[in-house]
Design a protein around this motif. Sequence first.
Motif, PDB file in Angstrom:
ATOM      1  N   UNK A  62      86.595 145.453 -85.105  1.00  0.00           N
ATOM      2  CA  UNK A  62      86.310 146.508 -84.124  1.00  0.00           C
ATOM      3  C   UNK A  62      84.866 146.962 -84.208  1.00  0.00           C
ATOM      4  N   UNK A  63      84.364 147.055 -85.438  1.00  0.00           N
ATOM      5  CA  UNK A  63      82.949 147.439 -85.589  1.00  0.00           C
ATOM      6  C   UNK A  63      82.080 146.377 -84.926  1.00  0.00           C
ATOM      7  N   UNK A  64      82.432 145.112 -85.166  1.00  0.00           N
ATOM      8  CA  UNK A  64      81.658 144.014 -84.571  1.00  0.00           C
ATOM      9  C   UNK A  64      81.633 144.128 -83.056  1.00  0.00           C
ATOM     10  N   UNK A  65      82.814 144.421 -82.482  1.00  0.00           N
ATOM     11  CA  UNK A  65      82.905 144.533 -81.026  1.00  0.00           C
ATOM     12  C   UNK A  65      82.045 145.688 -80.518  1.00  0.00           C
ATOM     13  N   UNK A  66      82.044 146.807 -81.256  1.00  0.00           N
ATOM     14  CA  UNK A  66      81.208 147.947 -80.828  1.00  0.00           C
ATOM     15  C   UNK A  66      79.728 147.586 -80.883  1.00  0.00           C
ATOM     16  N   UNK A  67      79.339 146.894 -81.975  1.00  0.00           N
ATOM     17  CA  UNK A  67      77.923 146.517 -82.102  1.00  0.00           C
ATOM     18  C   UNK A  67      77.536 145.596 -80.951  1.00  0.00           C
ATOM     19  N   UNK A  68      78.417 144.628 -80.634  1.00  0.00           N
ATOM     20  CA  UNK A  68      78.121 143.695 -79.537  1.00  0.00           C
ATOM     21  C   UNK A  68      77.927 144.450 -78.233  1.00  0.00           C
ATOM     22  N   UNK A  69      78.838 145.373 -77.932  1.00  0.00           N
ATOM     23  CA  UNK A  69      78.756 146.004 -76.624  1.00  0.00           C
ATOM     24  C   UNK A  69      77.672 147.051 -76.520  1.00  0.00           C
ATOM     25  N   UNK A  71      67.290 139.942 -82.352  1.00  0.00           N
ATOM     26  CA  UNK A  71      67.469 139.081 -83.518  1.00  0.00           C
ATOM     27  C   UNK A  71      68.142 139.846 -84.650  1.00  0.00           C
ATOM     28  N   UNK A  72      67.667 141.068 -84.868  1.00  0.00           N
ATOM     29  CA  UNK A  72      68.235 141.887 -85.951  1.00  0.00           C
ATOM     30  C   UNK A  72      69.708 142.171 -85.692  1.00  0.00           C
ATOM     31  N   UNK A  73      70.045 142.545 -84.447  1.00  0.00           N
ATOM     32  CA  UNK A  73      71.458 142.826 -84.154  1.00  0.00           C
ATOM     33  C   UNK A  73      72.295 141.570 -84.268  1.00  0.00           C
ATOM     34  N   UNK A  74      71.718 140.440 -83.900  1.00  0.00           N
ATOM     35  CA  UNK A  74      72.429 139.171 -84.061  1.00  0.00           C
ATOM     36  C   UNK A  74      72.729 138.911 -85.527  1.00  0.00           C
ATOM     37  N   UNK A  75      71.751 139.175 -86.400  1.00  0.00           N
ATOM     38  CA  UNK A  75      71.971 138.990 -87.840  1.00  0.00           C
ATOM     39  C   UNK A  75      73.033 139.952 -88.351  1.00  0.00           C
ATOM     40  N   UNK A  76      72.988 141.185 -87.862  1.00  0.00           N
ATOM     41  CA  UNK A  76      74.009 142.166 -88.265  1.00  0.00           C
ATOM     42  C   UNK A  76      75.388 141.654 -87.882  1.00  0.00           C
ATOM     43  N   UNK A  77      75.500 141.090 -86.678  1.00  0.00           N
ATOM     44  CA  UNK A  77      76.791 140.553 -86.237  1.00  0.00           C
ATOM     45  C   UNK A  77      77.220 139.375 -87.094  1.00  0.00           C
ATOM     46  N   UNK A  78      76.266 138.526 -87.495  1.00  0.00           N
ATOM     47  CA  UNK A  78      76.608 137.397 -88.357  1.00  0.00           C
ATOM     48  C   UNK A  78      77.145 137.917 -89.685  1.00  0.00           C
ATOM     49  N   UNK A  79      76.479 138.934 -90.237  1.00  0.00           N
ATOM     50  CA  UNK A  79      76.931 139.506 -91.515  1.00  0.00           C
ATOM     51  C   UNK A  79      78.335 140.099 -91.366  1.00  0.00           C
ATOM     52  N   UNK A  80      78.575 140.798 -90.253  1.00  0.00           N
ATOM     53  CA  UNK A  80      79.898 141.386 -90.028  1.00  0.00           C
ATOM     54  C   UNK A  80      80.961 140.293 -89.938  1.00  0.00           C
ATOM     55  N   UNK A  81      80.630 139.202 -89.236  1.00  0.00           N
ATOM     56  CA  UNK A  81      81.602 138.117 -89.109  1.00  0.00           C
ATOM     57  C   UNK A  81      81.910 137.493 -90.454  1.00  0.00           C
TER      58      UNK A  81
END
Lengths: 279, 262
Positions: free
Chosen positions: A22-29, A195-205
């Motif tokens: 859910x956190x990942x989904x919030x960050x994405x949106x 790029x930073x948010x993409x890395x954050x999403x990778x870490x979350x995944x």
Amino acid sequence: MNWAGLYTVLSGVNRHSTAIGRIWLSVIFIFRIMVLVVAAESVWGDEKSAFTCNTQQPGCNSVCYDHFFPISHIRLWALQLILVTTPALLVAMHVAYQQHQEKKLLVLTGHADPKHMEEVKKHKMRIAGSLWWTYVFSVVFRLLFEAVFMYIFYMLYPGYQMVRLVKCEAYPCPNTVDCFISRPTEKTIFTVFMLVTSSVCIVLNMAELVYLVVRACVRRSQHNSNPSSGKSSFYGHKLSSEYKQNEINQLLTEQDSSLKDMLRRNPGLQEKGDRCSAC
Amino acid sequence: MDWGALHTILGGVNKHSTSIGKIWLTVLFIFRIMILVVAAERVWGDEQDDFICNTLQPGCKNVCYDHFFPISHIRLWALQLIFVSTPALLVAMHVAYRRHEKKRQFRKGDEKCEFKDIEEIRRQRFRIEGTLWWTYTSSIFFRLVFEAVFMYAFYFMYDGFQMPRLMKCNAWPCPNTVDCFVSRPTEKTVFTIFMIAVSSICILLNVAELCYLLTKFFLRKSRKAGNSKHHPNHENKEETKQNEMNELISDSCQNTVIGFTS
């Protein structure tokens, strides 16, 4: 169909995700799609019209732009976001399938009233059994897509910085001409941000993957140390009730299909069975 | 996904905020986001097209624009608003987690659960105490930090909040120092000052809310300490009795259910 439509589709998946999901989904949106729509798209809006080359030669401008920007950052990000959010639909499909099976079971056992049907639709599926595998695959695909796009980005635009000036000598430009890019600093800022948010999403995944694997291992070791479920505790009973439900579902479908097979192979079997039941 | 979606997401948080928090949210949406969308974006719409430099040298305009405006005001405000509104989601997540726990309790058929049905749980408003107080206070703190950081970034990048009419630029490939003219400088100054003023009001509201929460916390603590000091036997006797009763009931509940299953 636009980003809002995607949001509607994916917020349904939210219910059956883990907390990290859910956190990942919030960050994405919020930090990726929303920033893309409200900010980044206007920065890249005039990228071609304001791309100026120091020449009057017709066509040179277009050719140089095309040479240096095979695909615009904005379009790459849009593709990345669509591909990265889509594996969650695998989970949604699996959940819908499981709900359908439960409804079928309810109908078979004679509990087909609207209240029970609503209950099936509303209750949250536990991530166990085959749903666990689907979920894990969806997370792996997400990771894969993120990594692939980061790599494509790096390959197309080495170093994530947008330069002010590019030197172009593609035909029909007469010589090496200087071409100037519009808003390079702002573009660099947004590139780094995405790029930073993409890395954050990778870490979350990755964290979610580790969490799922650890949970499964813990559950398996608990199951191995307590093989007899006859004298299970209150919580053990509660936890395994969905497992039992899934097993019942499988048994019913297997029974269904095996019965059909048997009848097909031995048409006389039904009569035999009837005769036997009478003995 | 746009400001409307953010409004939908944050509207849910409104229910569990303090009154100051609700005022803050209203100020954010009406005086900042709405002004940004309906007015400011139009003012800055032609910022690069109408940025004119006194030269025919190709590329000079681009380079000078980039030199003086590393990131546009509009984008900075958009990022600021996104970052400032996001800590409220921490509170929303915490409330959702609490609600989920209550629903689980209710489904287990706990006698302790005082709700008649799931709808009541969904509609219930949680009081800001315990761990929720900490989450709420941290969210306000982060809001303050983000607001301050962005105000500073603004001031640092644009040397004060005024938009000049004329800028002198001599970055390559401009041949000499050229005059470059900004489009709509006065209108931009007006909106910049407006957004800064509203941002300061939001900072004040956040500080006030923080003080209010801290005061409430200390008052509650001193009241509890005062009660236990002056009435050691009373000691919220009724509440302790109720707690004991609740524990007994929940224990017997569990034993009954275990009895059924075994």
